[in-house]
Enzyme design. Structure first.
Site, PDB file in Angstrom:
ATOM      1  N   GLU A 160       0.233  -1.126   0.364  1.00 14.30           N
ATOM      2  CA  GLU A 160       0.105  -0.104  -0.099  1.00 14.30           C
ATOM      3  C   GLU A 160       0.850   1.126  -0.084  1.00 14.30           C
ATOM      4  OE1 GLU A 160      -3.326   0.153   3.360  1.00 14.30           O
ATOM      5  OE2 GLU A 160      -3.421  -2.169   2.363  1.00 14.30           O
ATOM      6  N   ASN A 202       1.974  -5.034  -3.429  1.00 13.40           N
ATOM      7  CA  ASN A 202       0.384  -5.595  -3.003  1.00 13.40           C
ATOM      8  C   ASN A 202       0.285  -4.317  -2.899  1.00 13.40           C
ATOM      9  OD1 ASN A 202      -1.870  -7.288  -2.490  1.00 13.40           O
ATOM     10  ND2 ASN A 202      -1.285  -6.341  -0.333  1.00 13.40           N
ATOM     11  N   HIS A 238     -10.336  -5.371  -2.247  1.00 15.81           N
ATOM     12  CA  HIS A 238     -11.625  -5.875  -1.154  1.00 15.81           C
ATOM     13  C   HIS A 238     -13.197  -4.865  -1.836  1.00 15.81           C
ATOM     14  CE1 HIS A 238      -8.936  -7.187   1.720  1.00 15.81           C
ATOM     15  NE2 HIS A 238      -8.303  -6.544   2.080  1.00 15.81           N
ATOM     16  N   GLU A 265      -6.277 -10.351  -1.353  1.00 17.45           N
ATOM     17  CA  GLU A 265      -7.356 -10.277   0.324  1.00 17.45           C
ATOM     18  C   GLU A 265      -8.732 -10.164  -0.466  1.00 17.45           C
ATOM     19  OE1 GLU A 265      -6.088  -6.860   2.485  1.00 17.45           O
ATOM     20  OE2 GLU A 265      -3.565  -7.770   1.704  1.00 17.45           O
ATOM     21  N   ASP A 267     -12.340  -9.583  -0.908  1.00 16.48           N
ATOM     22  CA  ASP A 267     -13.504 -10.375  -0.187  1.00 16.48           C
ATOM     23  C   ASP A 267     -14.506  -9.318  -0.529  1.00 16.48           C
ATOM     24  OD1 ASP A 267     -12.442  -7.641   1.716  1.00 16.48           O
ATOM     25  OD2 ASP A 267     -12.283  -8.494   3.318  1.00 16.48           O
TER      26      ASP A 267
HETATM   27  O1  9MR Z   1      -7.350  -7.895   8.847  1.00 17.40           O
HETATM   28  C1  9MR Z   1      -6.702  -6.983   9.542  1.00 17.40           C
HETATM   29  C2  9MR Z   1      -7.369  -6.407  10.464  1.00 17.40           C
HETATM   30  O2  9MR Z   1      -7.088  -7.587  11.702  1.00 17.40           O
HETATM   31  C3  9MR Z   1      -6.445  -4.927  11.099  1.00 17.40           C
HETATM   32  O3  9MR Z   1      -6.604  -4.795  12.308  1.00 17.40           O
HETATM   33  C4  9MR Z   1      -5.482  -4.128   9.958  1.00 17.40           C
HETATM   34  C5  9MR Z   1      -4.479  -3.492  10.444  1.00 17.40           C
HETATM   35  O4  9MR Z   1      -4.364  -2.549   9.972  1.00 17.40           O
HETATM   36  O5  9MR Z   1      -5.187  -4.741   8.858  1.00 17.40           O
HETATM   37  C6  9MR Z   1      -5.825  -5.467   8.549  1.00 17.40           C
HETATM   38  O6  9MR Z   1      -5.880  -6.034   7.180  1.00 17.40           O
HETATM   39  C7  9MR Z   1      -5.310  -5.026   6.251  1.00 17.40           C
HETATM   40  C8  9MR Z   1      -4.015  -5.747   5.244  1.00 17.40           C
HETATM   41  O7  9MR Z   1      -2.764  -6.213   6.542  1.00 17.40           O
HETATM   42  C9  9MR Z   1      -3.884  -4.688   3.894  1.00 17.40           C
HETATM   43  N1  9MR Z   1      -4.687  -4.648   3.979  1.00 17.40           N
HETATM   44  C10 9MR Z   1      -6.281  -4.370   3.807  1.00 17.40           C
HETATM   45  C11 9MR Z   1      -6.099  -5.454   5.177  1.00 17.40           C
HETATM   46  C12 9MR Z   1      -7.789  -5.002   5.955  1.00 17.40           C
HETATM   47  O8  9MR Z   1      -7.652  -3.686   6.197  1.00 17.40           O
END
Ligand code: 9MR
Length: 450
Positions: A160, A202, A238, A265, A267
């Protein structure tokens, strides 16, 4: 052969024989459709994975679905910077290792997520800047990738780093303020630490041709042209209640740059279209030969970070949803294309040696350094020990060797087998590697018995 490669060949062999193993029952016959996501994806040469959480591994409904359906895992949080290096220079891998071992023991691939990201940094890193932050970040990449060396299928090296909106440029962050080259420095450090892992960039909101995905596309094109080691791009996906019409075309334009693409990722907001959108993503991946796998970001709706949106394939009780069936049907129906062999870099035509053995070399080079993978192939008689000779260009030095014992660091250097890879049957092959500074060797290596 690494653990994951071994498991993958077993999976593929099973799929090729038309044998589908589901819930412990073997169903024989080529006409049978696969009954799990992982088995069906494997028949198409792909993986189907889930993000999982160490804290849920004691839940048998959760692990039951996980081991039945998925053949790849991603740690949802356990390999992030705040989890793995809570104070500077003190590394904790306990929960990351639990995810790794859960995956490997189930014959799954493991995606590493994520070495560097502006979010979920430990407090000490958030307060650093400039060269102190840059060296801490590169040290973090090196240490974590070294800990997991040889076990990770793909690493999200940088997550990101691009801005949302129309600029197509980088996101402001403490890492970005260390200099625009922080991303390539991270990829080089990751390659040097774990040459076998595929290295991915990513991001999200890249699920179609738009300013952000085009900014990333331009970076990947630039990296490929300058030899910065990058192997794959992750599209988080997402998704809301729609999908871009050019979702597949966008994956394809990245693949055409010479990188793999992965849905990392996935969903999708629950609504009338959820099942159709899941199917469309699945079909798009199957239609792009370099789309090597799909990961959903959680197992049951209750496991999702998107509270209340019910965006996953299993309901809170672990029952299959309509979206599950639509993904499985799309997997079973589709996929005439096969991704390239996962063992790259390796020569496309295996050598046919007339002598005792032969060796070929493939290089991942960048300005100032390289990683070389050498494939040793036995001749018609089989081998009990081998020695490979490589001539290095002037100014080049070997700085590390794996799966061989090296002698010399410059000029004419030799590499001998180690205890476990000296015996090769007739026509059999093994690989070793070395890394160095300067330009990589260009001449074909010599190979002799003993
Ligand atoms: O799913 C993850 C969540 O449990 C955490 O709290 C969060 C913290 O920033 O990160 C989420 O996973 C993220 C991923 O690492 C990167 N892309 C976005 C995902 C959803 O926020």
């Amino acid at each position: 052969m690494s653990l994951f490669q071994r498991s993958r060949s077993v999976l593929l062999a099973v799929a090729a024989a038309g044998v589908v193993v589901a819930s412990g029952v073997a169903v024989i016959g080529t006409a049978e459709a696969a009954t799990t996501l992982g088995a069906s994806a494997a028949e198409k040469g792909r993986y189907f994975g889930a993000a999982i959480a160490a804290g849920r591994l004691g839940d048998s409904t959760y692990t039951g679905i996980l081991t039945r359906e998925f053949n790849s895992v991603t740690p949802e949080n356990e390999m992030k910077w705040d989890a793995t290096e809570p104070s500077q220079g003190r590394f904790t891998f306990t929960n990351g290792d639990r995810i790794l071992n859960q995956g490997l023991s189930n014959g799954s691939k493991v995606r590493g997520h994520a070495l560097l990201w502006h979010a979920q940094q430990p407090g000490w890193a958030q307060s650093l800047s400039g060269s102190a932050l840059r060296s801490a970040a590169i040290n973090h990449v090196t240490q974590v990738a070294t800990h997991y060396k040889g076990k990770i299928h793909s690493w999200d090296v940088v997550n990101e780093a691009f801005a949302d909106g129309g600029s197509g440029g980088r996101r402001d962050s403490n890492l970005q303020r260390t200099g625009n080259d922080w991303i390539e420095a991270a990829f080089r450090a990751a390659r040097a630490a774990d040459p076998a892992a595929k290295l991915c960039y990513n991001d999200y909101n890249t699920d179609g041709v738009n300013a952000k995905s085009t900014g990333i596309y331009n970076m990947v094109r630039d990296f490929k042209s300058r030899g910065v080691p990058i192997d794959c791009v992750g599209f988080q996906s997402h998704l809301g209640t729609g999908i871009a019409g050019d979702y597949q075309a966008n994956l394809q334009r990245f693949a055409d740059l010479g990188v793999d693409v992965q849905i990392t990722e996935l969903d999708v907001a629950q609504g009338g279209n959820q099942a159709n959108i899941y199917a469309a993503v699945t079909r798009a991946c199957l239609a792009v030969s370099r789309c090597t796998g799909i990961t959903v970001w959680g197992i049951r709706d209750s496991d999702s970070w998107r509270t209340g949106e019910n965006p996953l394939l299993f309901d809170n009780s672990g029952n299959k949803k309509a979206a599950y069936t639509s993904v499985l049907n799309a997997l079973n129906a589709g996929g005439t294309t096969t991704p390239p062999s996962p063992s790259s870099p390796s020569p496309s035509t295996p050598p046919q040696p007339g002598g005792a053995c032969s060796a070929t070399i493939s290089l991942n080079s960048w300005n100032g350094g390289f990683v070389a993978t050498v494939r040793v192939t036995a001749g018609s008689a089989g081998l009990n020990g081998w020695t490979v000779g490589v001539t290095l260009p002037s100014g080049t030095a070997v700085t590390g060797t794996w799966s061989a014992s090296g002698s010399g660091t410059s000029g004419a250097v030799t590499f001998r087998n180690v205890s476990y890879n000296g015996q090769l049957s007739a026509g059999g092959a093994t690989e070793f590697g070395f890394q160095g500074t300067g330009a990589g060797p260009t001449a074909t290596p010599t190979c002799s018995a003993g």
